[in-house]
Design a protein around this motif. Structure first.
Motif, PDB file in Angstrom:
ATOM      1  N   VAL A  21      75.783  37.284  17.585  1.00  0.00           N
ATOM      2  CA  VAL A  21      77.010  37.288  17.853  1.00  0.00           C
ATOM      3  C   VAL A  21      77.534  38.494  18.669  1.00  0.00           C
ATOM      4  O   VAL A  21      78.180  38.282  19.735  1.00  0.00           O
ATOM      5  CB  VAL A  21      77.858  37.429  16.524  1.00  0.00           C
ATOM      6  CG1 VAL A  21      79.454  37.529  16.835  1.00  0.00           C
ATOM      7  CG2 VAL A  21      77.871  36.314  15.413  1.00  0.00           C
ATOM      8  N   ALA A  22      76.759  39.696  18.302  1.00  0.00           N
ATOM      9  CA  ALA A  22      77.075  40.775  19.612  1.00  0.00           C
ATOM     10  C   ALA A  22      76.686  40.512  20.661  1.00  0.00           C
ATOM     11  O   ALA A  22      77.363  40.786  21.574  1.00  0.00           O
ATOM     12  CB  ALA A  22      76.479  42.061  18.747  1.00  0.00           C
ATOM     13  N   LEU A  23      75.291  40.114  21.234  1.00  0.00           N
ATOM     14  CA  LEU A  23      74.959  39.747  22.200  1.00  0.00           C
ATOM     15  C   LEU A  23      75.800  38.650  22.820  1.00  0.00           C
ATOM     16  O   LEU A  23      75.894  38.642  24.136  1.00  0.00           O
ATOM     17  CB  LEU A  23      73.440  39.109  22.075  1.00  0.00           C
ATOM     18  CG  LEU A  23      72.469  40.241  21.758  1.00  0.00           C
ATOM     19  CD1 LEU A  23      71.140  39.766  21.514  1.00  0.00           C
ATOM     20  CD2 LEU A  23      72.471  41.494  22.571  1.00  0.00           C
ATOM     21  N   LEU A  24      76.445  37.681  22.076  1.00  0.00           N
ATOM     22  CA  LEU A  24      77.100  36.657  22.971  1.00  0.00           C
ATOM     23  C   LEU A  24      78.496  37.079  23.182  1.00  0.00           C
ATOM     24  O   LEU A  24      78.939  36.906  24.589  1.00  0.00           O
ATOM     25  CB  LEU A  24      77.355  35.379  21.843  1.00  0.00           C
ATOM     26  CG  LEU A  24      76.077  34.556  21.281  1.00  0.00           C
ATOM     27  CD1 LEU A  24      76.639  33.554  20.289  1.00  0.00           C
ATOM     28  CD2 LEU A  24      75.641  33.691  22.764  1.00  0.00           C
ATOM     29  N   GLY A  26      78.721  40.235  24.108  1.00  0.00           N
ATOM     30  CA  GLY A  26      78.422  41.105  25.194  1.00  0.00           C
ATOM     31  C   GLY A  26      78.393  40.549  26.504  1.00  0.00           C
ATOM     32  O   GLY A  26      78.402  41.344  27.427  1.00  0.00           O
ATOM     33  N   ARG A  27      78.152  39.252  26.573  1.00  0.00           N
ATOM     34  CA  ARG A  27      78.291  38.547  27.924  1.00  0.00           C
ATOM     35  C   ARG A  27      79.560  38.442  28.686  1.00  0.00           C
ATOM     36  O   ARG A  27      79.539  38.726  29.719  1.00  0.00           O
ATOM     37  CB  ARG A  27      77.633  37.213  27.826  1.00  0.00           C
ATOM     38  CG  ARG A  27      76.203  36.886  27.312  1.00  0.00           C
ATOM     39  CD  ARG A  27      75.996  35.268  27.027  1.00  0.00           C
ATOM     40  NE  ARG A  27      74.495  35.148  26.771  1.00  0.00           N
ATOM     41  CZ  ARG A  27      73.995  34.018  26.700  1.00  0.00           C
ATOM     42  NH1 ARG A  27      74.622  32.989  26.771  1.00  0.00           N
ATOM     43  NH2 ARG A  27      72.809  33.975  26.265  1.00  0.00           N
ATOM     44  N   ARG A  28      80.701  38.672  27.671  1.00  0.00           N
ATOM     45  CA  ARG A  28      81.919  38.716  28.364  1.00  0.00           C
ATOM     46  C   ARG A  28      82.509  39.859  28.577  1.00  0.00           C
ATOM     47  O   ARG A  28      83.298  40.224  29.281  1.00  0.00           O
ATOM     48  CB  ARG A  28      82.771  37.649  27.674  1.00  0.00           C
ATOM     49  CG  ARG A  28      82.432  36.354  27.926  1.00  0.00           C
ATOM     50  CD  ARG A  28      83.379  35.111  27.493  1.00  0.00           C
ATOM     51  NE  ARG A  28      84.756  35.541  27.992  1.00  0.00           N
ATOM     52  CZ  ARG A  28      85.703  34.899  27.697  1.00  0.00           C
ATOM     53  NH1 ARG A  28      85.884  34.153  26.675  1.00  0.00           N
ATOM     54  NH2 ARG A  28      87.100  35.090  28.456  1.00  0.00           N
ATOM     55  N   HIS A  29      82.190  40.931  27.311  1.00  0.00           N
ATOM     56  CA  HIS A  29      82.714  42.178  27.216  1.00  0.00           C
ATOM     57  C   HIS A  29      81.362  43.139  27.039  1.00  0.00           C
ATOM     58  O   HIS A  29      81.165  43.298  25.823  1.00  0.00           O
ATOM     59  CB  HIS A  29      83.467  42.289  26.118  1.00  0.00           C
ATOM     60  CG  HIS A  29      84.687  41.306  26.043  1.00  0.00           C
ATOM     61  ND1 HIS A  29      85.922  41.471  26.801  1.00  0.00           N
ATOM     62  CD2 HIS A  29      84.836  39.791  25.317  1.00  0.00           C
ATOM     63  CE1 HIS A  29      86.692  40.477  26.747  1.00  0.00           C
ATOM     64  NE2 HIS A  29      86.112  39.604  25.762  1.00  0.00           N
ATOM     65  N   ARG A  30      80.714  43.350  28.171  1.00  0.00           N
ATOM     66  CA  ARG A  30      79.341  43.693  28.075  1.00  0.00           C
ATOM     67  C   ARG A  30      79.271  45.257  27.642  1.00  0.00           C
ATOM     68  O   ARG A  30      78.520  45.818  26.884  1.00  0.00           O
ATOM     69  CB  ARG A  30      78.793  43.767  29.539  1.00  0.00           C
ATOM     70  CG  ARG A  30      77.321  43.815  29.546  1.00  0.00           C
ATOM     71  CD  ARG A  30      76.725  43.453  30.903  1.00  0.00           C
ATOM     72  NE  ARG A  30      75.253  43.662  30.879  1.00  0.00           N
ATOM     73  CZ  ARG A  30      74.553  43.435  32.114  1.00  0.00           C
ATOM     74  NH1 ARG A  30      75.335  42.926  33.019  1.00  0.00           N
ATOM     75  NH2 ARG A  30      73.440  43.595  32.383  1.00  0.00           N
ATOM     76  N   LEU A  31      80.462  46.114  28.086  1.00  0.00           N
ATOM     77  CA  LEU A  31      80.274  47.469  27.864  1.00  0.00           C
ATOM     78  C   LEU A  31      80.539  47.670  26.345  1.00  0.00           C
ATOM     79  O   LEU A  31      79.807  48.376  25.574  1.00  0.00           O
ATOM     80  CB  LEU A  31      81.487  48.348  28.662  1.00  0.00           C
ATOM     81  CG  LEU A  31      80.845  49.800  28.866  1.00  0.00           C
ATOM     82  CD1 LEU A  31      79.808  49.888  29.400  1.00  0.00           C
ATOM     83  CD2 LEU A  31      82.120  50.312  29.879  1.00  0.00           C
ATOM     84  N   LEU A  32      81.572  47.462  25.826  1.00  0.00           N
ATOM     85  CA  LEU A  32      82.018  47.824  24.368  1.00  0.00           C
ATOM     86  C   LEU A  32      81.974  46.695  23.408  1.00  0.00           C
ATOM     87  O   LEU A  32      81.998  46.780  22.242  1.00  0.00           O
ATOM     88  CB  LEU A  32      83.315  48.613  24.407  1.00  0.00           C
ATOM     89  CG  LEU A  32      83.526  49.858  25.014  1.00  0.00           C
ATOM     90  CD1 LEU A  32      84.844  50.290  25.090  1.00  0.00           C
ATOM     91  CD2 LEU A  32      82.661  50.937  24.105  1.00  0.00           C
ATOM     92  N   GLY A  33      81.663  45.541  23.865  1.00  0.00           N
ATOM     93  CA  GLY A  33      81.676  44.184  23.174  1.00  0.00           C
ATOM     94  C   GLY A  33      80.717  44.189  22.111  1.00  0.00           C
ATOM     95  O   GLY A  33      81.010  44.193  20.767  1.00  0.00           O
TER      96      GLY A  33
END
Length: 328
Positions: A21-24, A26-33
């Motif tokens: 989930v974190a990686l998914l 992170g695709r849209r909110h890469r920095l702090l996602g």
């Protein structure tokens, strides 16, 4: 099947789900996602657990053990450290876009509300019932809110923050003391101890336990490693390298961008680190678990902060973040 293997498999499975989930995200909110997902999930699980009776903490790998019989309700010190670090990092991730958009007042209000809810869950008798949590949470969130609002920290403001923390924890204790004797937690019993003149015995016992925890534990090594890392990063050579227009000796790592550009691209990162230091430092000082508080907090915070730095470096490499040579 062995209970140990079953527990290991369950933990690994949930870690895999959370990582995915974190990686998914992170695709849209890469920095702090990714950090927001892990910190947010930790905050949510601990909050729901304490509201529903704190059953998950009993016999958990990072919870309380029945053999010790320390407490079977509310927030134990380990859970508090995880909850504090996770909540601060969660609100940092949520408010960072607001600060970048110039909406500092809204960010500060959101931090204040989050801090109030976290403090209520942690310290309220019948819920968290944690005497040592609010004195650490209130200053941490207050400092974070002030920095988010762009308000300069002064000694007078810091004194006011500490005074507010004292009022909050005293209020929780008095509320608990006003309940029937059989319903009181250690908050109310502490007030009774103060009235009976035994407060210095309690302080002495907690101080002795705090100092005893400093020796002979891997948690001490973990906390000291975190402190050493901070001291190393803040040393003069690294501060010079961070401000170098081309990244200095670390230019190969940041594609020639000054490392301080990270502070521009994630302006709430530094206030978050300061708030973590304040909360975990005060938690260390006022809780009898002592070094356990910063060590457990560091074990969650440092990996998540590393993911933020790694994500920023990847963005610089891919040209998503524009290096700013004039960053300060």
């Amino acid at each position: 099947a062995s209970p140990a293997w079953a527990l290991t498999g369950l933990v690994a499975a949930w870690a895999l789900v959370l990582t995915t989930v974190a990686l998914l995200i992170g695709r849209r909110h890469r920095l702090l996602g990714p950090a927001a997902v892990v910190a947010g999930a930790t905050t949510l699980v601990l909050a729901v657990d304490v509201i529903t009776g704190a059953t998950l903490q009993v016999s958990a790998p990072m919870g309380v053990q029945p053999v010790v019989a320390g407490r079977f309700y509310g927030f134990n010190n380990t859970a508090f450290a995880l909850f504090a670090a996770a909540t601060i990092l969660s609100v940092v991730a949520v408010t960072d876009p607001l600060v970048r958009a110039g909406r500092r007042r809204l960010a500060a209000v959101l931090i204040a509300v989050t801090g109030a809810v976290a403090t209520f869950l942690n310290g309220m008798p019948g819920l968290g019932s944690d005497f040592g949590g609010p004195p650490a949470l209130v200053p941490g969130f207050a400092v974070l809110a002030l920095m988010a609002a762009g308000i300069r920290l002064t000694w007078m403001r810091l004194a006011g923050v500490l005074g507010g923390a004292a009022v909050v924890v005293s209020s929780f204790a008095v509320i608990d003391w006003l309940r029937p004797v059989e319903d009181r937690t250690h908050l109310g019993r502490f007030v009774e101890t103060v009235l009976d003149g035994g407060v210095w015995d309690v302080i002495g016992r907690k101080l002795a336990q705090n100092l005893a925890n400093l020796g002979g534990t891997w948690l001490t090594l973990l906390a000291l490693a975190g402190i050493a890392l901070v001291a190393f990063v803040l040393s003069r050579p690294l501060r010079w390298a961070a401000h170098a227009p081309d990244g200095g000796p670390f230019g190969w790592l940041s594609s020639g961008a000054p490392l301080t550009s990270l502070g521009n691209d994630a302006p709430m990162l530094r206030p978050g680190i300061v708030a973590l230091g304040v909360t975990l430092g005060i938690g260390f000082a006022v809780n009898d678990s002592g070094i356990v508080i910063p060590a457990i907090g560091v074990s969650l915070a440092v990996p998540l902060l590393v993911t933020v730095c790694a994500a920023w470096l990847l963005q610089v490499r891919d040209g998503i973040v524009s290096p700013r040579a004039d960053a300060t």
